[in-house]
Design a protein around this motif. Sequence first.
Motif, PDB file in Angstrom:
ATOM      1  N   ASN A  79       1.428  -1.065  -0.347  1.00 34.00           N
ATOM      2  CA  ASN A  79      -0.105   0.162  -0.031  1.00 34.00           C
ATOM      3  C   ASN A  79       0.859   1.281   0.409  1.00 34.00           C
ATOM      4  OD1 ASN A  79      -2.013   1.696   0.530  1.00 34.00           O
ATOM      5  ND2 ASN A  79      -3.450   1.259   2.774  1.00 34.00           N
ATOM      6  N   PHE A  80       1.956   1.607  -0.862  1.00 32.26           N
ATOM      7  CA  PHE A  80       2.090   2.703  -1.202  1.00 32.26           C
ATOM      8  C   PHE A  80       1.588   4.334  -1.493  1.00 32.26           C
ATOM      9  CE2 PHE A  80       4.600  -0.315  -3.655  1.00 32.26           C
ATOM     10  CZ  PHE A  80       5.694  -1.165  -2.343  1.00 32.26           C
ATOM     11  N   GLU A  81       0.069   3.955  -1.203  1.00 29.92           N
ATOM     12  CA  GLU A  81      -0.468   5.771  -1.393  1.00 29.92           C
ATOM     13  C   GLU A  81      -0.487   5.632   0.140  1.00 29.92           C
ATOM     14  OE1 GLU A  81      -1.023   2.920  -3.452  1.00 29.92           O
ATOM     15  OE2 GLU A  81      -0.785   4.168  -6.045  1.00 29.92           O
ATOM     16  N   GLY A  82      -1.035   4.863   0.998  1.00 31.59           N
ATOM     17  CA  GLY A  82      -1.076   4.830   2.393  1.00 31.59           C
ATOM     18  C   GLY A  82       0.178   5.452   2.894  1.00 31.59           C
ATOM     19  N   ALA A  83       1.296   4.081   2.491  1.00 34.64           N
ATOM     20  CA  ALA A  83       2.989   4.671   3.076  1.00 34.64           C
ATOM     21  C   ALA A  83       3.291   6.025   3.183  1.00 34.64           C
ATOM     22  CB  ALA A  83       3.664   3.876   2.677  1.00 34.64           C
ATOM     23  N   LEU A  84       2.654   6.843   1.866  1.00 30.02           N
ATOM     24  CA  LEU A  84       3.632   8.179   1.800  1.00 30.02           C
ATOM     25  C   LEU A  84       2.932   9.052   2.904  1.00 30.02           C
ATOM     26  CD1 LEU A  84       2.393   8.392  -2.242  1.00 30.02           C
ATOM     27  CD2 LEU A  84       4.538   8.385  -1.123  1.00 30.02           C
ATOM     28  N   ASP A  85       1.718   9.081   2.581  1.00 31.19           N
ATOM     29  CA  ASP A  85       1.025   9.605   4.422  1.00 31.19           C
ATOM     30  C   ASP A  85       1.777  10.069   5.492  1.00 31.19           C
ATOM     31  OD1 ASP A  85      -1.362  10.233   2.546  1.00 31.19           O
ATOM     32  OD2 ASP A  85      -2.483   8.495   3.766  1.00 31.19           O
ATOM     33  N   TYR A  86       2.970   8.838   5.881  1.00 27.85           N
ATOM     34  CA  TYR A  86       3.294   8.438   7.250  1.00 27.85           C
ATOM     35  C   TYR A  86       5.152   8.797   6.694  1.00 27.85           C
ATOM     36  CZ  TYR A  86      -0.751   6.170   9.318  1.00 27.85           C
ATOM     37  OH  TYR A  86      -1.870   6.030   9.786  1.00 27.85           O
ATOM     38  N   PHE A  87       5.690   8.489   5.596  1.00 29.16           N
ATOM     39  CA  PHE A  87       6.755   9.090   5.038  1.00 29.16           C
ATOM     40  C   PHE A  87       6.772  10.166   4.845  1.00 29.16           C
ATOM     41  CE2 PHE A  87       7.283   4.176   3.525  1.00 29.16           C
ATOM     42  CZ  PHE A  87       8.540   3.666   4.614  1.00 29.16           C
ATOM     43  N   GLU A  88       6.048  11.201   4.263  1.00 30.64           N
ATOM     44  CA  GLU A  88       5.742  12.667   3.794  1.00 30.64           C
ATOM     45  C   GLU A  88       6.492  13.024   5.678  1.00 30.64           C
ATOM     46  OE1 GLU A  88       5.919  14.673   1.176  1.00 30.64           O
ATOM     47  OE2 GLU A  88       5.102  13.247   0.161  1.00 30.64           O
ATOM     48  N   PRO A  89       5.662  12.486   6.536  1.00 32.57           N
ATOM     49  CA  PRO A  89       5.517  13.654   7.737  1.00 32.57           C
ATOM     50  C   PRO A  89       7.133  12.922   8.220  1.00 32.57           C
ATOM     51  CG  PRO A  89       3.196  12.710   7.821  1.00 32.57           C
ATOM     52  CD  PRO A  89       4.119  12.198   6.551  1.00 32.57           C
ATOM     53  N   ALA A  90       7.422  12.274   8.163  1.00 34.84           N
ATOM     54  CA  ALA A  90       8.947  11.227   8.846  1.00 34.84           C
ATOM     55  C   ALA A  90       9.878  12.015   7.706  1.00 34.84           C
ATOM     56  CB  ALA A  90       8.856   9.854   8.402  1.00 34.84           C
ATOM     57  N   VAL A  91       9.580  12.432   6.766  1.00 32.78           N
ATOM     58  CA  VAL A  91      11.110  13.428   6.072  1.00 32.78           C
ATOM     59  C   VAL A  91      11.131  14.305   6.642  1.00 32.78           C
ATOM     60  CG1 VAL A  91      11.731  14.481   3.667  1.00 32.78           C
ATOM     61  CG2 VAL A  91      11.226  11.631   4.049  1.00 32.78           C
ATOM     62  N   GLU A  92       9.995  15.166   6.603  1.00 30.25           N
ATOM     63  CA  GLU A  92       9.568  16.470   7.229  1.00 30.25           C
ATOM     64  C   GLU A  92      10.180  16.723   8.711  1.00 30.25           C
ATOM     65  OE1 GLU A  92       5.962  19.670   7.689  1.00 30.25           O
ATOM     66  OE2 GLU A  92       5.985  18.423   6.201  1.00 30.25           O
ATOM     67  N   LEU A  93       9.787  16.009   9.344  1.00 35.33           N
ATOM     68  CA  LEU A  93      10.921  16.029  10.711  1.00 35.33           C
ATOM     69  C   LEU A  93      12.256  15.641  10.376  1.00 35.33           C
ATOM     70  CD1 LEU A  93       7.021  14.301  12.553  1.00 35.33           C
ATOM     71  CD2 LEU A  93       7.571  16.707  13.146  1.00 35.33           C
ATOM     72  N   TRP A  94      12.615  15.104   9.875  1.00 41.23           N
ATOM     73  CA  TRP A  94      13.595  14.409   9.552  1.00 41.23           C
ATOM     74  C   TRP A  94      14.366  14.173   8.542  1.00 41.23           C
ATOM     75  CZ3 TRP A  94      16.369  15.004  14.505  1.00 41.23           C
ATOM     76  CH2 TRP A  94      17.132  15.054  15.214  1.00 41.23           C
ATOM     77  N   PRO A  95      14.887  15.450   7.598  1.00 37.72           N
ATOM     78  CA  PRO A  95      14.892  15.467   6.532  1.00 37.72           C
ATOM     79  C   PRO A  95      16.669  13.960   6.982  1.00 37.72           C
ATOM     80  CG  PRO A  95      15.274  17.527   7.094  1.00 37.72           C
ATOM     81  CD  PRO A  95      14.797  16.626   8.159  1.00 37.72           C
ATOM     82  N   ASP A  96      17.576  14.737   7.439  1.00 37.29           N
ATOM     83  CA  ASP A  96      19.110  13.936   7.822  1.00 37.29           C
ATOM     84  C   ASP A  96      19.029  12.506   7.763  1.00 37.29           C
ATOM     85  OD1 ASP A  96      19.506  16.826   7.399  1.00 37.29           O
ATOM     86  OD2 ASP A  96      19.901  16.442   9.283  1.00 37.29           O
ATOM     87  N   GLU A  97      17.938  11.809   7.673  1.00 39.18           N
ATOM     88  CA  GLU A  97      17.404  10.450   7.786  1.00 39.18           C
ATOM     89  C   GLU A  97      17.329   9.752   6.715  1.00 39.18           C
ATOM     90  OE1 GLU A  97      17.995   7.150   8.578  1.00 39.18           O
ATOM     91  OE2 GLU A  97      18.053   8.226  10.930  1.00 39.18           O
ATOM     92  N   PRO A  98      18.646   9.006   6.206  1.00 37.67           N
ATOM     93  CA  PRO A  98      18.862   8.703   5.185  1.00 37.67           C
ATOM     94  C   PRO A  98      17.119   7.543   4.942  1.00 37.67           C
ATOM     95  CG  PRO A  98      20.347   7.899   5.869  1.00 37.67           C
ATOM     96  CD  PRO A  98      19.532   8.754   6.689  1.00 37.67           C
ATOM     97  N   ALA A  99      17.561   6.208   5.185  1.00 39.69           N
ATOM     98  CA  ALA A  99      15.786   5.470   5.174  1.00 39.69           C
ATOM     99  C   ALA A  99      15.063   5.859   5.145  1.00 39.69           C
ATOM    100  CB  ALA A  99      15.680   4.573   6.907  1.00 39.69           C
ATOM    101  N   TYR A 100      14.703   7.138   5.353  1.00 36.59           N
ATOM    102  CA  TYR A 100      13.505   7.855   5.468  1.00 36.59           C
ATOM    103  C   TYR A 100      13.134   8.772   4.232  1.00 36.59           C
ATOM    104  CZ  TYR A 100      13.220   8.291  10.604  1.00 36.59           C
ATOM    105  OH  TYR A 100      13.155   8.296  12.446  1.00 36.59           O
ATOM    106  N   GLN A 101      14.264   9.273   3.669  1.00 38.47           N
ATOM    107  CA  GLN A 101      14.583   9.752   2.195  1.00 38.47           C
ATOM    108  C   GLN A 101      13.921   8.957   1.158  1.00 38.47           C
ATOM    109  OE1 GLN A 101      14.748  12.922   1.147  1.00 38.47           O
ATOM    110  NE2 GLN A 101      15.690  13.795   3.093  1.00 38.47           N
ATOM    111  N   MET A 102      14.975   7.200   1.808  1.00 41.93           N
ATOM    112  CA  MET A 102      14.286   5.999   0.805  1.00 41.93           C
ATOM    113  C   MET A 102      13.208   5.684   0.796  1.00 41.93           C
ATOM    114  SD  MET A 102      17.165   2.113   0.558  1.00 41.93           S
ATOM    115  CE  MET A 102      16.992   2.138   2.339  1.00 41.93           C
TER     116      MET A 102
END
Length: 501
Positions: free
Chosen positions: A411-434
């Motif tokens: 469910n990649f569409e649903g995952a985007l709803d959580y990955f986007e805030p994670a990157v916004e909160l902590w953009p320096d984490e490569p796992a979040y960016q990936m």
Amino acid sequence: MVAGQWIDAPEEGGLDAVSVPQLLAQAWRDERSGILQLAHGQRERHLLVREGAPCMASSPRGEDDFAAYLSSTGRIDETQRAEVERLASERGCPQASAVLALQLIDAKALYLAMRAETRMRIAETFPWAAGQYRWIAAPPADSDPRTARAFDLLALFQDELPRRWGTERLFDAIRSIEGLHGDVPPRHRKVAAKLAQTGEMAARAIAGLDGHHPVGRILGDCAGDALAAATLWTAAFSGVMRRIDAARTQAESNFDFEVDVEVAPRPSAPLEDAAGKAAGRSKQAQTAPNPKADALREEIHTLLQRLGDLDHYKALGLEEDATGAHIKKAYFKAAKKYHPDALGRLGLESLKDDAAQVFARVAEAFEVLSDPDKKKAYDAGGSDEAEIDTTRLAQAETSFRKGEILAKMGNFEGALDYFEPAVELWPDEPAYQMGLGWALFKQTRPDHARAIHHLEKACGQAPNDAVAHYRLGLVFRTVGGSNRANPLIAKAQSLDPDVSE
């Protein structure tokens, strides 16, 4: 031996020492096949287990009545039940065969009914706390006439443990492992993702298994929710949770969480009278004052107005000499008080947003005061900047893990709803960016430009991450950039010859 302890049970023993769910969870963990013979008073039950999953449940004493089950669930009426029992007795055949011969329900409906009844028979053994058990060898699968699809045992635990054990026994079982830390190993991530699908609190419980928090803390963060407790028990005892630290620290041994156990009295009047009285009580409840609800409403409003003025101790309702145990107890008391279910029981659904703001302030205070180093710095009048960063990182990690669960389920569409805030909160984490870049690529309508942007960031932040380079190479290959794709994939394979997306 305390019921609920993490053990490896012997081949036979007493149900006062090890529960039926523990025996089945151990079988699932070890992928065991066999017949689990159970005796509880005058009742016996034999559970056929194939590679860790129960397939059949039978009673050698014949106390199980399939026709009665069909009647109790409305599939047949009492007259038809009598016909089934008569025909089965005359022919000496199973009642299911008699149902089919009488054409009372079709074959598919009969199969589903047999599955449901077997599931019920298995779950009925969960509360058996006295008696004996014994494992014996099962016949080969191809020679066993009782063939059936295996049951999803872990889903059965999630569904039935709160009901069959009750809240009190379930939480007693959790207490024996509350100090354990654990995470989900790669081989069980799909199983964990499935456990997380059963509800919001189940997903929160699974997301908490990151190796950094003890089980008791995770359950506290879930406000003592019964589904979360059943999910954590299931993950721990089945081996879905990999133990990282089996020893309790002193701080963890003081860990405490509180649970409301509601016991409904048995009706002493006929059902019609009880229904009438219940309706009367419901009508009175709409107009009668509720002091507890009024007090909580006033408390939330007062705290909401003072949030900016509260220090961490006052936010938790504590004095500055509060101990670690007091801090934890205050936190879980607040978690229980401001939980949406608790508000709903008091008719305060409209205050959920306000209560969430109050609890966020409580959680912020707990984040600092529960950590000895942060507490020491705070007591000395130090800056809150590090604390704010810690809170942001915790929020980012929680959001990322929820997205990761959805991504693993496709469910990649649903995952985007959580990955986007994670990157916004902590953009320096490569796992979040990936994670974000890959979800942008794998969604139904890929966003190649943004996917490349975030995957390139991940590669820059983690130059030795094989998966990040491999995924970026696949995206470039898809958009026709072979000159960029081939070096990236080659580098990924040099870093890890077994790399995959």
